[in-house]
Design a protein around this motif. Structure first.
Motif, PDB file in Angstrom:
ATOM      1  N   VAL A 209       0.833  -1.277  -0.158  1.00 60.31           N
ATOM      2  CA  VAL A 209      -0.150   0.054  -0.134  1.00 60.31           C
ATOM      3  C   VAL A 209       0.787   1.320   0.151  1.00 60.31           C
ATOM      4  CG1 VAL A 209      -1.659   1.372   1.378  1.00 60.31           C
ATOM      5  CG2 VAL A 209      -2.044  -1.083   1.166  1.00 60.31           C
ATOM      6  N   CYS A 210       1.900   1.316   0.799  1.00 68.14           N
ATOM      7  CA  CYS A 210       2.686   2.328   0.770  1.00 68.14           C
ATOM      8  C   CYS A 210       3.645   2.686  -0.477  1.00 68.14           C
ATOM      9  CB  CYS A 210       3.755   2.304   2.001  1.00 68.14           C
ATOM     10  SG  CYS A 210       3.125   2.395   3.693  1.00 68.14           S
ATOM     11  N   TYR A 211       3.798   1.594  -0.955  1.00 67.29           N
ATOM     12  CA  TYR A 211       4.567   1.590  -2.517  1.00 67.29           C
ATOM     13  C   TYR A 211       3.606   2.274  -3.515  1.00 67.29           C
ATOM     14  CZ  TYR A 211       7.634  -0.051  -6.128  1.00 67.29           C
ATOM     15  OH  TYR A 211       8.529  -0.268  -7.121  1.00 67.29           O
ATOM     16  N   MET A 212       2.201   1.518  -3.394  1.00 70.72           N
ATOM     17  CA  MET A 212       1.393   2.221  -4.406  1.00 70.72           C
ATOM     18  C   MET A 212       0.930   3.706  -4.154  1.00 70.72           C
ATOM     19  SD  MET A 212      -2.197   3.026  -4.783  1.00 70.72           S
ATOM     20  CE  MET A 212      -3.007   2.418  -3.513  1.00 70.72           C
ATOM     21  N   ILE A 213       1.057   4.251  -2.737  1.00 72.84           N
ATOM     22  CA  ILE A 213       0.888   5.626  -2.846  1.00 72.84           C
ATOM     23  C   ILE A 213       1.960   6.307  -3.314  1.00 72.84           C
ATOM     24  CG2 ILE A 213       0.510   7.297  -0.882  1.00 72.84           C
ATOM     25  CD1 ILE A 213      -0.911   5.479   0.659  1.00 72.84           C
ATOM     26  N   GLY A 214       3.209   6.014  -2.929  1.00 69.31           N
ATOM     27  CA  GLY A 214       4.393   6.597  -3.609  1.00 69.31           C
ATOM     28  C   GLY A 214       4.413   6.826  -5.073  1.00 69.31           C
ATOM     29  N   THR A 215       4.001   5.720  -5.626  1.00 66.06           N
ATOM     30  CA  THR A 215       4.185   5.616  -7.071  1.00 66.06           C
ATOM     31  C   THR A 215       3.074   6.333  -7.633  1.00 66.06           C
ATOM     32  OG1 THR A 215       2.860   3.351  -7.310  1.00 66.06           O
ATOM     33  CG2 THR A 215       5.450   3.735  -7.266  1.00 66.06           C
ATOM     34  N   PHE A 216       1.710   6.613  -6.919  1.00 68.34           N
ATOM     35  CA  PHE A 216       0.576   7.213  -7.458  1.00 68.34           C
ATOM     36  C   PHE A 216       0.931   8.639  -7.409  1.00 68.34           C
ATOM     37  CE2 PHE A 216      -2.598  10.168  -6.122  1.00 68.34           C
ATOM     38  CZ  PHE A 216      -3.972   9.720  -7.010  1.00 68.34           C
ATOM     39  N   VAL A 217       1.763   9.373  -6.522  1.00 68.24           N
ATOM     40  CA  VAL A 217       2.156  10.660  -6.651  1.00 68.24           C
ATOM     41  C   VAL A 217       2.994  10.839  -7.763  1.00 68.24           C
ATOM     42  CG1 VAL A 217       2.745  12.658  -5.062  1.00 68.24           C
ATOM     43  CG2 VAL A 217       1.312  11.057  -4.410  1.00 68.24           C
ATOM     44  N   GLY A 218       4.172   9.966  -7.553  1.00 68.69           N
ATOM     45  CA  GLY A 218       5.282  10.288  -8.365  1.00 68.69           C
ATOM     46  C   GLY A 218       5.047   9.968  -9.844  1.00 68.69           C
ATOM     47  N   LEU A 219       4.358   9.137  -9.996  1.00 65.80           N
ATOM     48  CA  LEU A 219       4.346   9.005 -11.636  1.00 65.80           C
ATOM     49  C   LEU A 219       3.225  10.023 -11.949  1.00 65.80           C
ATOM     50  CD1 LEU A 219       4.164   5.045 -11.611  1.00 65.80           C
ATOM     51  CD2 LEU A 219       5.788   6.625 -12.839  1.00 65.80           C
ATOM     52  N   SER A 220       2.266  10.490 -11.308  1.00 70.71           N
ATOM     53  CA  SER A 220       1.236  11.476 -11.583  1.00 70.71           C
ATOM     54  C   SER A 220       2.078  12.766 -12.211  1.00 70.71           C
ATOM     55  CB  SER A 220       0.389  11.832 -10.581  1.00 70.71           C
ATOM     56  OG  SER A 220      -0.517  10.711 -10.170  1.00 70.71           O
ATOM     57  N   ALA A 221       3.049  13.115 -11.158  1.00 77.47           N
ATOM     58  CA  ALA A 221       3.971  14.187 -11.537  1.00 77.47           C
ATOM     59  C   ALA A 221       4.824  14.208 -12.689  1.00 77.47           C
ATOM     60  CB  ALA A 221       4.759  14.674 -10.126  1.00 77.47           C
ATOM     61  N   LEU A 347      -4.190   8.699 -14.500  1.00 76.24           N
ATOM     62  CA  LEU A 347      -5.650   8.900 -15.066  1.00 76.24           C
ATOM     63  C   LEU A 347      -6.111  10.185 -14.400  1.00 76.24           C
ATOM     64  CD1 LEU A 347      -7.162   5.305 -15.517  1.00 76.24           C
ATOM     65  CD2 LEU A 347      -6.505   6.962 -17.342  1.00 76.24           C
ATOM     66  N   VAL A 348      -6.211  10.212 -12.910  1.00 74.19           N
ATOM     67  CA  VAL A 348      -6.492  11.273 -12.227  1.00 74.19           C
ATOM     68  C   VAL A 348      -5.726  12.570 -12.643  1.00 74.19           C
ATOM     69  CG1 VAL A 348      -6.462  12.201  -9.848  1.00 74.19           C
ATOM     70  CG2 VAL A 348      -6.968   9.972 -10.170  1.00 74.19           C
ATOM     71  N   ALA A 349      -4.727  12.607 -13.007  1.00 70.22           N
ATOM     72  CA  ALA A 349      -3.888  14.041 -13.340  1.00 70.22           C
ATOM     73  C   ALA A 349      -4.623  14.429 -14.649  1.00 70.22           C
ATOM     74  CB  ALA A 349      -2.538  13.565 -13.322  1.00 70.22           C
ATOM     75  N   TYR A 359      -3.927  22.257 -14.427  1.00 67.23           N
ATOM     76  CA  TYR A 359      -3.169  20.819 -13.636  1.00 67.23           C
ATOM     77  C   TYR A 359      -3.047  21.353 -12.017  1.00 67.23           C
ATOM     78  CZ  TYR A 359      -1.889  18.358 -17.817  1.00 67.23           C
ATOM     79  OH  TYR A 359      -1.837  17.437 -18.788  1.00 67.23           O
ATOM     80  N   THR A 360      -3.322  22.649 -11.473  1.00 69.37           N
ATOM     81  CA  THR A 360      -3.148  22.938 -10.237  1.00 69.37           C
ATOM     82  C   THR A 360      -3.758  22.087  -9.374  1.00 69.37           C
ATOM     83  OG1 THR A 360      -2.644  25.164 -10.681  1.00 69.37           O
ATOM     84  CG2 THR A 360      -3.343  25.041  -8.532  1.00 69.37           C
ATOM     85  N   TYR A 361      -5.062  21.608  -9.735  1.00 67.51           N
ATOM     86  CA  TYR A 361      -5.939  20.864  -8.868  1.00 67.51           C
ATOM     87  C   TYR A 361      -5.630  19.535  -8.700  1.00 67.51           C
ATOM     88  CZ  TYR A 361      -8.936  24.973  -9.548  1.00 67.51           C
ATOM     89  OH  TYR A 361      -9.737  26.349  -9.591  1.00 67.51           O
ATOM     90  N   ALA A 362      -4.780  19.179  -9.506  1.00 70.23           N
ATOM     91  CA  ALA A 362      -4.160  17.835  -9.377  1.00 70.23           C
ATOM     92  C   ALA A 362      -3.264  17.560  -8.089  1.00 70.23           C
ATOM     93  CB  ALA A 362      -3.179  17.482 -10.629  1.00 70.23           C
ATOM     94  N   PHE A 363      -2.679  18.752  -7.530  1.00 68.23           N
ATOM     95  CA  PHE A 363      -1.897  18.689  -6.436  1.00 68.23           C
ATOM     96  C   PHE A 363      -2.643  18.519  -5.160  1.00 68.23           C
ATOM     97  CE2 PHE A 363       0.598  20.971  -9.993  1.00 68.23           C
ATOM     98  CZ  PHE A 363       1.536  19.694 -10.178  1.00 68.23           C
ATOM     99  N   TYR A 364      -3.914  18.514  -5.208  1.00 71.18           N
ATOM    100  CA  TYR A 364      -4.696  18.424  -3.874  1.00 71.18           C
ATOM    101  C   TYR A 364      -4.737  17.006  -3.484  1.00 71.18           C
ATOM    102  CZ  TYR A 364      -6.028  23.555  -3.952  1.00 71.18           C
ATOM    103  OH  TYR A 364      -5.679  25.026  -3.924  1.00 71.18           O
ATOM    104  N   PRO A 365      -5.414  16.202  -4.530  1.00 74.70           N
ATOM    105  CA  PRO A 365      -5.349  14.651  -4.050  1.00 74.70           C
ATOM    106  C   PRO A 365      -3.714  14.052  -3.766  1.00 74.70           C
ATOM    107  CG  PRO A 365      -5.895  15.107  -6.322  1.00 74.70           C
ATOM    108  CD  PRO A 365      -5.843  16.414  -5.865  1.00 74.70           C
ATOM    109  N   MET A 366      -2.960  14.778  -4.513  1.00 78.48           N
ATOM    110  CA  MET A 366      -1.406  14.205  -4.164  1.00 78.48           C
ATOM    111  C   MET A 366      -1.059  14.430  -2.697  1.00 78.48           C
ATOM    112  SD  MET A 366       0.698  15.200  -7.397  1.00 78.48           S
ATOM    113  CE  MET A 366       0.170  14.975  -9.294  1.00 78.48           C
TER     114      MET A 366
END
Length: 390
Positions: A209-221, A347-349, A359-366
């Motif tokens: 789960v922690c890895y998934m969260i880290g990659t969720f943010v990193g790959l979005s960016a 997909l979220v970004a 794209y500013t609003y994408a940083f809130y869920p991140m």
């Protein structure tokens, strides 16, 4: 490192997006589809490849993966719509990357059993530093020859390089040991008992789960690095593409650093530190205004730095928690978290950009998931060490 340098070109996808959006008349979400599907297939093929690496050997797996990677790029150069491009680049190239990616790490983990974290971190620096070379190269080739010929050139060159590297990549002999073992007395004085399977270990679920969260943010960016610079900060497109090279430098440097730290500190402390840096980056970008180039550069350096850190922390933690002999299969399973994070994050970004026009609003869920990650790492990664008995 050389093999992963070729594979890491997937992180330069943001340089291809704008030309493809103009040429194919597609939206921001659609231009992310090939990248997203490539990361998904890359993650899905990791556990399958991990099963076959010990059976087929490093050279055969790299040869197979390299041929598929090159074939995917070459086919992508003939794609005339987003569906075909998603099939050729996303599915085919992503499959090749997934087959090849784990092999170099499995090889170095065998050659350096006493320095696993540092060895793995130094190896995957090639994947992280790839955009430092391939992003400006892709930009120059696109400017000179357009996007399709660039994909064709990459496909041919990557195939040749990866096949050449099969000459030197091999596992050590079965009973091989390092000549100097600095911790030999410590190793022989105790017996380490590992969980029989990943599925029975609470640490596995916490790490996943922690890895998934880290990659969720990193790959979005990573997927929106150049577009954010152009649309929010209003910097020149060429500068935005070049900045990806700077981000890649941070992404590469963090891998051996996090690997070295993982050999010395508990994973939960390193995970919390990474999430904290992500949260700082999100706060910077939420408040970023036109012309604030330094803010943009600092924030995205942190995003890329933390993603690189997770890509070293996760395999090293897998080596610590579970039987090293089963590393290729185990990390393949853990790596599925990367695929889920990539799918959700990209997909979220893209969707947020299409829904809200920025794209500013994408940083809130991140930022929100970074806070969640800090909480989960504090509790779920507490039992991060295997049981030791004298």
């Amino acid at each position: 490192m050389t093999v992963l340098l070729c594979l890491g070109t997937v992180y330069s996808w943001s340089v291809f997006r704008k030309p493809l959006e103009d040429e194919l008349s597609i939206s921001a979400t659609q231009s992310l589809l090939p990248y997203t599907i490539a990361l998904l297939f890359y993650a899905l093929l990791m556990p399958i490849a991990g099963f076959y690496i010990p059976r087929l050997g490093a050279r055969r797996m790299i040869m197979l993966g390299g041929l598929i990677v090159g074939f995917g790029y070459i086919c992508s150069s003939f794609a005339h719509n987003i569906l075909t491009l998603t099939l050729t680049y996303g599915m085919i190239t992503g499959t090749g990357v997934g087959i090849t990616y784990g092999v170099p790490m499995a090889v170095v983990a065998r050659w350096f059993p006493d320095k696993k974290g540092l060895a793995v971190g130094l190896t995957i620096i090639g994947f992280g530093l790839s955009p430092l070379v391939t992003a400006p190269l892709a930009k120059n080739l696109i400017d000179a020859y357009q996007v399709r010929p660039t994909l064709l050139i990459f496909g041919i060159v990557f195939t040749l390089i990866i096949l050449l590297m099969t000459i030197v990549l091999k596992f050590p002999p079965v009973d091989w040991q390092p000549k100097e073992k600095t911790s030999a007395s410590t190793v022989t004085s105790r017996t380490v008992t590992y969980p029989k399977t990943l599925w029975k270990s609470r640490s596995f679920y916490g790490l996943w789960v922690c890895y998934m969260i880290g990659t969720f943010v990193g790959l979005s960016a990573i997927g929106i690095s150049s577009p954010v610079g152009e649309e929010i900060i209003k910097i020149d497109p060429g500068v935005a593409a070049t900045s990806v090279s700077l981000f890649a430098l941070f992404n590469g440097v963090s891998r051996p650093l996090f690997g070295w730290l993982s050999d010395r500190f508990k994973p939960r402390y390193i995970a919390i530190a990474a999430y904290t840096l992500i949260l700082i980056a999100c706060i910077l970008m939420v408040n970023a205004q036109e012309g604030q180039v330094i803010t943009y550069l600092v924030a995205f350096c942190l995003f890329w730095f933390c993603l690189g850190g997770w890509l070293a922390l996760a395999p090293t933690t897998t080596l610590r928690l579970f039987r090293p002999e089963d590393y290729a299969q185990n990390y393949g399973i853990v790596f599925t978290a990367y695929g889920i994070g990539a799918l959700l994050g990209t997909l979220v970004a893209g969707s947020i950009r299409d829904w809200f026009g920025s794209y500013t609003y994408a940083f809130y869920p991140m930022g929100g998931v970074a806070i969640l990650g800090i909480i989960l790492a504090s509790f779920w990664l507490k039992r991060d060490r295997p049981i030791e008995t004298s």
